[in-house]
Design a protein around this motif. Structure first.
Motif, PDB file in Angstrom:
ATOM      1  N   LYS A 130      29.457  35.113  43.299  1.00 17.31           N
ATOM      2  CA  LYS A 130      30.397  34.065  43.692  1.00 17.31           C
ATOM      3  C   LYS A 130      30.482  34.005  45.200  1.00 17.31           C
ATOM      4  O   LYS A 130      30.459  35.039  45.873  1.00 17.31           O
ATOM      5  CB  LYS A 130      31.773  34.348  43.085  1.00 17.31           C
ATOM      6  CG  LYS A 130      32.759  33.201  43.202  1.00 17.31           C
ATOM      7  CD  LYS A 130      34.037  33.525  42.431  1.00 17.31           C
ATOM      8  CE  LYS A 130      35.022  32.380  42.498  1.00 17.31           C
ATOM      9  NZ  LYS A 130      36.271  32.662  41.776  1.00 17.31           N
ATOM     10  N   ASN A 131      30.565  32.768  45.719  1.00 15.58           N
ATOM     11  CA  ASN A 131      30.739  32.547  47.154  1.00 15.58           C
ATOM     12  C   ASN A 131      29.652  33.251  47.966  1.00 15.58           C
ATOM     13  O   ASN A 131      29.910  33.905  48.962  1.00 15.58           O
ATOM     14  CB  ASN A 131      32.122  33.014  47.597  1.00 15.58           C
ATOM     15  CG  ASN A 131      32.543  32.378  48.914  1.00 15.58           C
ATOM     16  OD1 ASN A 131      31.998  31.334  49.310  1.00 15.58           O
ATOM     17  ND2 ASN A 131      33.498  32.990  49.582  1.00 15.58           N
ATOM     18  N   ASN A 132      28.421  33.139  47.454  1.00 14.83           N
ATOM     19  CA  ASN A 132      27.251  33.654  48.141  1.00 14.83           C
ATOM     20  C   ASN A 132      27.276  35.177  48.281  1.00 14.83           C
ATOM     21  O   ASN A 132      26.741  35.740  49.231  1.00 14.83           O
ATOM     22  CB  ASN A 132      27.120  33.006  49.527  1.00 14.83           C
ATOM     23  CG  ASN A 132      25.701  33.053  50.057  1.00 14.83           C
ATOM     24  OD1 ASN A 132      24.755  33.182  49.274  1.00 14.83           O
ATOM     25  ND2 ASN A 132      25.548  32.957  51.356  1.00 14.83           N
ATOM     26  N   LYS A 133      27.895  35.848  47.307  1.00 12.76           N
ATOM     27  CA  LYS A 133      27.951  37.306  47.304  1.00 12.76           C
ATOM     28  C   LYS A 133      27.955  37.816  45.873  1.00 12.76           C
ATOM     29  O   LYS A 133      28.388  37.118  44.953  1.00 12.76           O
ATOM     30  CB  LYS A 133      29.208  37.818  48.020  1.00 12.76           C
ATOM     31  CG  LYS A 133      29.129  37.795  49.535  1.00 12.76           C
ATOM     32  CD  LYS A 133      30.316  38.510  50.138  1.00 12.76           C
ATOM     33  CE  LYS A 133      30.199  38.539  51.654  1.00 12.76           C
ATOM     34  NZ  LYS A 133      31.323  39.270  52.273  1.00 12.76           N
ATOM     35  N   VAL A 134      27.501  39.068  45.725  1.00 12.30           N
ATOM     36  CA  VAL A 134      27.617  39.774  44.448  1.00 12.30           C
ATOM     37  C   VAL A 134      28.887  40.597  44.508  1.00 12.30           C
ATOM     38  O   VAL A 134      29.034  41.463  45.391  1.00 12.30           O
ATOM     39  CB  VAL A 134      26.389  40.659  44.180  1.00 12.30           C
ATOM     40  CG1 VAL A 134      26.565  41.417  42.876  1.00 12.30           C
ATOM     41  CG2 VAL A 134      25.127  39.818  44.130  1.00 12.30           C
ATOM     42  N   ILE A 135      29.803  40.349  43.596  1.00 12.50           N
ATOM     43  CA  ILE A 135      31.132  40.982  43.615  1.00 12.50           C
ATOM     44  C   ILE A 135      31.234  41.941  42.447  1.00 12.50           C
ATOM     45  O   ILE A 135      30.962  41.568  41.294  1.00 12.50           O
ATOM     46  CB  ILE A 135      32.243  39.919  43.553  1.00 12.50           C
ATOM     47  CG1 ILE A 135      32.138  38.977  44.763  1.00 12.50           C
ATOM     48  CG2 ILE A 135      33.618  40.593  43.523  1.00 12.50           C
ATOM     49  CD1 ILE A 135      33.097  37.822  44.710  1.00 12.50           C
ATOM     50  N   VAL A 136      31.647  43.203  42.741  1.00 12.97           N
ATOM     51  CA  VAL A 136      31.938  44.208  41.713  1.00 12.97           C
ATOM     52  C   VAL A 136      33.449  44.310  41.605  1.00 12.97           C
ATOM     53  O   VAL A 136      34.119  44.689  42.558  1.00 12.97           O
ATOM     54  CB  VAL A 136      31.323  45.575  42.072  1.00 12.97           C
ATOM     55  CG1 VAL A 136      31.575  46.577  40.949  1.00 12.97           C
ATOM     56  CG2 VAL A 136      29.840  45.448  42.345  1.00 12.97           C
ATOM     57  N   ASP A 137      33.979  43.941  40.450  1.00 17.76           N
ATOM     58  CA  ASP A 137      35.428  43.874  40.260  1.00 17.76           C
ATOM     59  C   ASP A 137      35.805  44.610  38.990  1.00 17.76           C
ATOM     60  O   ASP A 137      34.958  44.902  38.134  1.00 17.76           O
ATOM     61  CB  ASP A 137      35.873  42.404  40.177  1.00 17.76           C
ATOM     62  CG  ASP A 137      37.383  42.263  40.368  1.00 17.76           C
ATOM     63  OD1 ASP A 137      38.031  43.288  40.656  1.00 17.76           O
ATOM     64  OD2 ASP A 137      37.904  41.147  40.228  1.00 17.76           O
ATOM     65  N   GLY A 138      37.106  44.970  38.869  1.00 14.73           N
ATOM     66  CA  GLY A 138      37.614  45.618  37.659  1.00 14.73           C
ATOM     67  C   GLY A 138      38.497  46.804  37.990  1.00 14.73           C
ATOM     68  O   GLY A 138      38.869  47.037  39.142  1.00 14.73           O
TER      69      GLY A 138
END
Length: 501
Positions: free
Chosen positions: A138-146
């Protein structure tokens, strides 16, 4: 065919680059200069959209420029957000114009070949063993969430995301369920129903009642051992958020009021002093030392029938004319036995002294006689301590001293001293020989003139031999007896001495 496409693409890049350079110096009559409008550079990766805010854009703006082949544009008039969805790799420009065809925004577009999907697959493969996380682009990035349960997993996530620089970011937090689970583990390890552990806002609060200070320290040590490592969020690391300083373990336990101490036990101390002495003297002396005492004198007389004048008389006295033979053999045996009993409270010192004062005459510096005293007897100091609440062993700190009279001399009493100082452990109703002091004194002398011997004898025949041996031994026996109270055994004493209440 591939070479042709490559030449065309290179020609397009060269053309657009020259176009941007000329646009910064040449004033277009349809657009305004860079000083009159805002220039925005947008870097895009193919397959990943990006949102740009244009708050100064009018409601009826128009668009221009070379961008239609590169990106797809969507505009939200409520939020004034312009979304760019890349379609093709290349360079372009988008002009946002008002109703008078004046340029408000100049958006320079650079679309590159994206590798975010590859990064996303690699991160998923490296973090597949960690539960509670999701990986999105998302938004030109790989996001690790949780949310994760173990703080050690945060170190692995951070190490993986850090490898990809600004193409990946970490938004993972520690789950509140993990804090509650750790609080349960702490409470189970403490194993005290009167103590509860709660997890609140990343802190562990311990509440309840402890028996003593030692248990309170133990509870806090267990909680700190189970407490997880602190995870520093990016906002705190970048000093955008300031956290309040507080320990991760907050101990709110109270110490239970101690009940009144039970009365300490009574200990009876039975002490036996034994001193054995043995003296042996043997002497032989032959003495024949006659001497003459000078008795000459001159007398003067007048009157009477005799004529007056001086009369000289010469006389002498022979002393020690008869030979003397002395022979003596002496034996001395002495056994001093003293027994004492003392009742002492556990932990207190007991003192028992049995002393006698022997007077003797002394002369002071002014020549006046006075009386002094020499103390002889026994000094006892014992401090008992019971080892353990239910033990019958007694720790004894002992200090014994005995001073006895040997003989009376012209200078005063001649005394001997013995002293023992030690610390031992003895069981109740058992005896221990604390210590023994043994002295052995032996002496032999030959042909030693006595004090009253003649200084100028006519004939001197003298022979003597003297032998002495003195032996002494001092031993102390101690027997502790733990009693329920000081009155224990009083009935037997009354019955022995026939005493009645």
């Amino acid at each position: 065919m591939i070479m042709g496409e490559l030449k065309i693409n290179n020609f397009n890049y060269l053309f657009l680059s020259i176009f941007f350079c000329l646009a910064s110096f040449v004033v277009n009559p349809l657009t305004s200069s860079a000083a009159d409008h805002q220039v925005i550079s947008v870097s895009l990766e193919k397959g990943v959209y990006k949102d740009i805010k244009i708050p100064k854009a009018p409601s009826d703006f128009s668009k221009g420029g070379e961008y239609t082949k590169l990106v797809k544009i969507q505009y939200n008039p409520n939020t004034k957000v312009l979304r760019f969805t890349p379609k093709k790799v290349g360079l372009g420009v988008l002009f946002i114009k008002d109703s008078r065809e004046q340029v408000v925004y100049e958006i320079r577009i650079d679309v590159k070949q994206t590798d975010l999907f590859k990064i996303s697959r690699e991160i998923k493969d490296l973090l597949k063993d960690i539960e509670g996380i999701r990986i999105i682009t998302k938004n030109n990035k790989v996001i690790v969430d949780g949310e994760i349960l173990l703080p050690k997993d945060m170190n692995r996530i951070h190490s993986v995301v850090k490898q990809y620089g600004d193409k990946a970011t970490n938004l993972v937090t520690l789950s509140p369920l993990a804090q509650a689970k750790i609080a349960q583990f702490i409470e189970r390890e403490i194993n005290n129903p009167e103590i509860q552990v709660k997890a609140i806002n990343g802190k562990f609060i311990i509440q309840g009642t402890c028996r003593d200070k030692r248990e309170m320290d133990r509870v806090e040590i267990i909680a700190k051992a189970y407490a997880p490592d602190v995870v520093v969020e990016e906002g705190v690391a970048d000093k955008k958020v300031q956290t309040r300083r507080a320990d991760i373990v907050i101990n709110l336990c109270d110490i239970k009021e101690q009940a009144a101490e039970e009365p300490r036990k009574i200990i009876q101390l039975i002490v036996h002093y034994v001193e054995l002495q043995k003296d042996y003297n043997k002497g032989f002396r032959f003495q024949w030392t006659p001497d003459i005492g000078d008795g000459s004198q001159v007398d003067f007389s007048t009157g009477g029938r005799s004529p007056g004048g001086a009369v000289a008389t010469i006389s002498g006295t022979i002393k020690n004319l008869l030979p003397k033979l002395n022979w003596a053999k002496e034996h001395g045996h002495a056994r001093v036995l003293n027994s004492s009993s003392l009742i002492v409270q556990d932990g207190n010192e007991g003192v028992l002294n049995s002393l006698s004062r022997i007077p003797y005459q002394v002369v002071n510096a002014q020549g006046q006689p006075s009386t002094s005293f020499e103390e002889v007897g026994i000094r006892t100091a014992i401090t008992p301590g019971i080892i353990g609440a239910r033990s019958d062993s007694v720790n004894l700190k002992l200090n014994f001293a005995i001073k006895s009279l040997i003989s009376q001399t012209a200078a005063g009493p001649l005394t001997s001293s013995r002293e023992i100082k030690t610390e031992i452990v003895v069981r109740s109703r058992q005896s221990a020989a604390v210590g023994g002091l043994i002295t052995n004194d032996t002496g032999t002398s030959y042909n030693k003139l006595p004090e009253d011997a003649s200084k100028n004898p006519l004939i001197s025949l003298y022979a003597s031999k003297s032998f002495r041996r003195n032996q002494s031994q001092f031993v102390v026996f101690v027997t502790p007896v733990i009693k329920a109270s000081a009155s224990a055994g009083a009935d037997k004493i009354k019955q022995k001495f026939r005493l009645k209440d």
